[in-house]
Design a protein around this motif. Structure first.
Motif, PDB file in Angstrom:
ATOM      1  N   GLY A   1       0.640  -1.171  -0.011  1.00  0.00           N
ATOM      2  CA  GLY A   1      -0.074   0.069  -0.071  1.00  0.00           C
ATOM      3  C   GLY A   1       0.703   1.291   0.048  1.00  0.00           C
ATOM      4  N   ILE A   2       1.870   1.253   0.660  1.00  0.00           N
ATOM      5  CA  ILE A   2       2.740   2.555   0.808  1.00  0.00           C
ATOM      6  C   ILE A   2       3.532   2.600  -0.524  1.00  0.00           C
ATOM      7  CG2 ILE A   2       4.877   3.478   1.824  1.00  0.00           C
ATOM      8  CD1 ILE A   2       3.974   2.125   4.565  1.00  0.00           C
ATOM      9  N   PHE A   3       3.991   1.354  -1.065  1.00  0.00           N
ATOM     10  CA  PHE A   3       4.861   1.761  -2.200  1.00  0.00           C
ATOM     11  C   PHE A   3       3.866   2.107  -3.492  1.00  0.00           C
ATOM     12  CE2 PHE A   3       8.242  -1.434  -0.745  1.00  0.00           C
ATOM     13  CZ  PHE A   3       8.897  -0.563  -0.291  1.00  0.00           C
ATOM     14  N   THR A   4       2.692   1.677  -3.170  1.00  0.00           N
ATOM     15  CA  THR A   4       1.340   2.036  -4.443  1.00  0.00           C
ATOM     16  C   THR A   4       1.146   3.326  -4.260  1.00  0.00           C
ATOM     17  OG1 THR A   4       0.958  -0.228  -4.528  1.00  0.00           O
ATOM     18  CG2 THR A   4      -0.568   1.366  -5.269  1.00  0.00           C
ATOM     19  N   PHE A   5       0.925   3.965  -2.960  1.00  0.00           N
ATOM     20  CA  PHE A   5       0.487   5.399  -2.852  1.00  0.00           C
ATOM     21  C   PHE A   5       1.368   6.256  -3.363  1.00  0.00           C
ATOM     22  CE2 PHE A   5      -0.459   8.999  -0.255  1.00  0.00           C
ATOM     23  CZ  PHE A   5      -1.874   9.067  -0.304  1.00  0.00           C
ATOM     24  N   LEU A   6       2.842   5.871  -2.829  1.00  0.00           N
ATOM     25  CA  LEU A   6       3.786   6.950  -3.073  1.00  0.00           C
ATOM     26  C   LEU A   6       3.958   6.833  -4.684  1.00  0.00           C
ATOM     27  CD1 LEU A   6       6.685   8.078  -2.183  1.00  0.00           C
ATOM     28  CD2 LEU A   6       7.810   5.991  -2.115  1.00  0.00           C
ATOM     29  N   GLY A   7       4.051   5.740  -5.481  1.00  0.00           N
ATOM     30  CA  GLY A   7       4.337   5.953  -6.902  1.00  0.00           C
ATOM     31  C   GLY A   7       3.184   6.490  -7.383  1.00  0.00           C
ATOM     32  N   THR A   8       1.954   6.336  -7.045  1.00  0.00           N
ATOM     33  CA  THR A   8       0.720   7.008  -7.678  1.00  0.00           C
ATOM     34  C   THR A   8       0.761   8.444  -7.305  1.00  0.00           C
ATOM     35  OG1 THR A   8      -0.571   5.117  -7.405  1.00  0.00           O
ATOM     36  CG2 THR A   8      -1.800   7.063  -7.896  1.00  0.00           C
ATOM     37  N   TRP A   9       1.219   8.996  -6.061  1.00  0.00           N
ATOM     38  CA  TRP A   9       1.330  10.276  -5.662  1.00  0.00           C
ATOM     39  C   TRP A   9       2.150  10.955  -6.500  1.00  0.00           C
ATOM     40  CZ3 TRP A   9      -1.638  13.233  -2.114  1.00  0.00           C
ATOM     41  CH2 TRP A   9      -1.308  14.291  -1.748  1.00  0.00           C
ATOM     42  N   ASN A  10       3.478  10.427  -6.735  1.00  0.00           N
ATOM     43  CA  ASN A  10       4.495  11.260  -7.575  1.00  0.00           C
ATOM     44  C   ASN A  10       4.366  11.076  -8.881  1.00  0.00           C
ATOM     45  OD1 ASN A  10       5.675  12.009  -5.099  1.00  0.00           O
ATOM     46  ND2 ASN A  10       6.823  10.119  -4.631  1.00  0.00           N
ATOM     47  N   ASP A  11       3.529  10.107  -9.328  1.00  0.00           N
ATOM     48  CA  ASP A  11       3.454  10.035 -10.732  1.00  0.00           C
ATOM     49  C   ASP A  11       3.164  11.250 -11.630  1.00  0.00           C
ATOM     50  OD1 ASP A  11       3.262   8.685 -13.337  1.00  0.00           O
ATOM     51  OD2 ASP A  11       1.320   8.052 -13.169  1.00  0.00           O
ATOM     52  N   TYR A  12       3.950  11.407 -12.606  1.00  0.00           N
ATOM     53  CA  TYR A  12       3.839  12.655 -13.475  1.00  0.00           C
ATOM     54  C   TYR A  12       3.404  12.389 -14.756  1.00  0.00           C
ATOM     55  CZ  TYR A  12       5.342  17.069 -15.684  1.00  0.00           C
ATOM     56  OH  TYR A  12       5.204  18.355 -16.273  1.00  0.00           O
ATOM     57  N   LEU A  13       4.037  11.398 -15.661  1.00  0.00           N
ATOM     58  CA  LEU A  13       3.873  11.356 -16.870  1.00  0.00           C
ATOM     59  C   LEU A  13       2.488  11.097 -17.106  1.00  0.00           C
ATOM     60  CD1 LEU A  13       5.148  10.979 -19.768  1.00  0.00           C
ATOM     61  CD2 LEU A  13       5.481   8.667 -19.342  1.00  0.00           C
ATOM     62  N   TRP A  14       1.765  10.004 -16.716  1.00  0.00           N
ATOM     63  CA  TRP A  14       0.352   9.400 -17.217  1.00  0.00           C
ATOM     64  C   TRP A  14      -0.658  10.727 -16.641  1.00  0.00           C
ATOM     65  CZ3 TRP A  14      -2.352   7.335 -20.512  1.00  0.00           C
ATOM     66  CH2 TRP A  14      -3.600   7.085 -20.206  1.00  0.00           C
TER      67      TRP A  14
END
Length: 281
Positions: A203-216
């Motif tokens: 959950g933490i890794f997913t939330f972190l990746g989604t929160w910081n996602d810029y390209l999509w």
């Protein structure tokens, strides 16, 4: 005193390892300290003297200027909705798939599992074009669905949860089977609570990746009201009145990263348990 005594009584190898870990931790923290310090300095002062970050006075004016961005609340809300929704869906799919691969026998199980792991070798950038075409065909761009749905069946999540469920002794579920409990009840009442450390880590890794996602989000959300925080803050840099000043830029970085720090502080014990392979309780 007792802790100091224990440290002194450590073998030389352990003491050297401890010192190395402390030095690496300090080295890792230095950029964070610098970013925070710069965000609290006057922009004009930083231009005249870049070394002023290490001396008083400090100010919160950059953060006050940041709150004057009219759409900041909307962008923050969008990021929160997208990150939370995406994380919940990833956990649901990964837990169900992981338990299925770990506990349920069905034809071609190993082949399907290996096929799902092939996705680990495919970079996300490689599927941007077909992904954009798919959502464009259904006119879903500039919607929460387009920002949330991609990537909910993550190969890493499926692999992590499968490995964790396989590590749970099957004997734990035997008593429930003798009571004629359904497969879903066993999953919900027995396996899932035991998998909380792995779920928290995912959950933490997913939330972190989604929160910081810029390209999509940059590709899918073209309307300012649908920007996520990363895209919105980057968009303000096109405005010379808001982009000039290193302090203001660092204040943006601190503001965007603060939710991640708070999240990790609350769930760090689960991450440590999952990574360390602690005994299942």
């Amino acid at each position: 005193m007792a802790t100091a005594g224990k440290t002194v009584g450590m073998p030389l190898g352990e003491r050297l390892a401890l010192i190395a870990v402390i030095l690496l931790a300090i080295l890792w923290l230095l950029p964070l300290v610098w970013v925070t310090g710069v965000s609290l300095k006057n922009n004009t002062e930083l231009v005249v003297n870049p070394g002023a970050v290490f001396s008083a006075p400090y100010t919160i004016q950059n953060y006050i200027d940041l709150t004057k961005t009219s759409a900041l609340g909307t962008w923050f809300r969008n990021s929160l909705i997208v990150s939370l929704s995406h994380t919940v869906l990833v956990l649901i799919v990964s837990c169900l798939a992981g338990y299925g691969f770990a506990r349920i026998e069905f034809p071609g199980r190993n082949a399907v599992f290996i096929f799902s792991l092939v996705g680990l070798a495919i970079p996300g950038q490689a599927i941007i074009v077909p992904l954009h075409s798919f959502f464009n065909a259904f006119d879903l761009h500039n919607t929460y669905a387009a920002l949330i749905i991609p990537g909910i069946a993550t190969p890493f999540g499926i692999f992590l949860m499968t490995a964790y469920f396989r590590a749970i002794p099957a004997e734990i579920e035997e008593a429930a089977r003798l009571d004629n409990a359904s497969r879903f009840k066993i999953f919900w009442a027995i396996a899932l609570p035991l998998a909380v450390p792995a779920m928290a880590t995912l959950g933490i890794f997913t939330f972190l990746g989604t929160w910081n996602d810029y390209l999509w989000p940059l590709i899918s959300a073209t309307r300012p009201e649908m920007y996520t925080l990363t895209v919105g803050l980057a968009a303000t840099q096109t405005n010379i009145d808001q982009s000039e000043g290193l302090g203001y830029l660092m204040a943006q970085s601190v503001f965007a990263g603060l939710p991640m720090l708070i999240l990790y502080i609350f769930f760090q014990k689960y991450v440590v348990r999952a990574v360390a392979g602690a005994a299942i309780r």
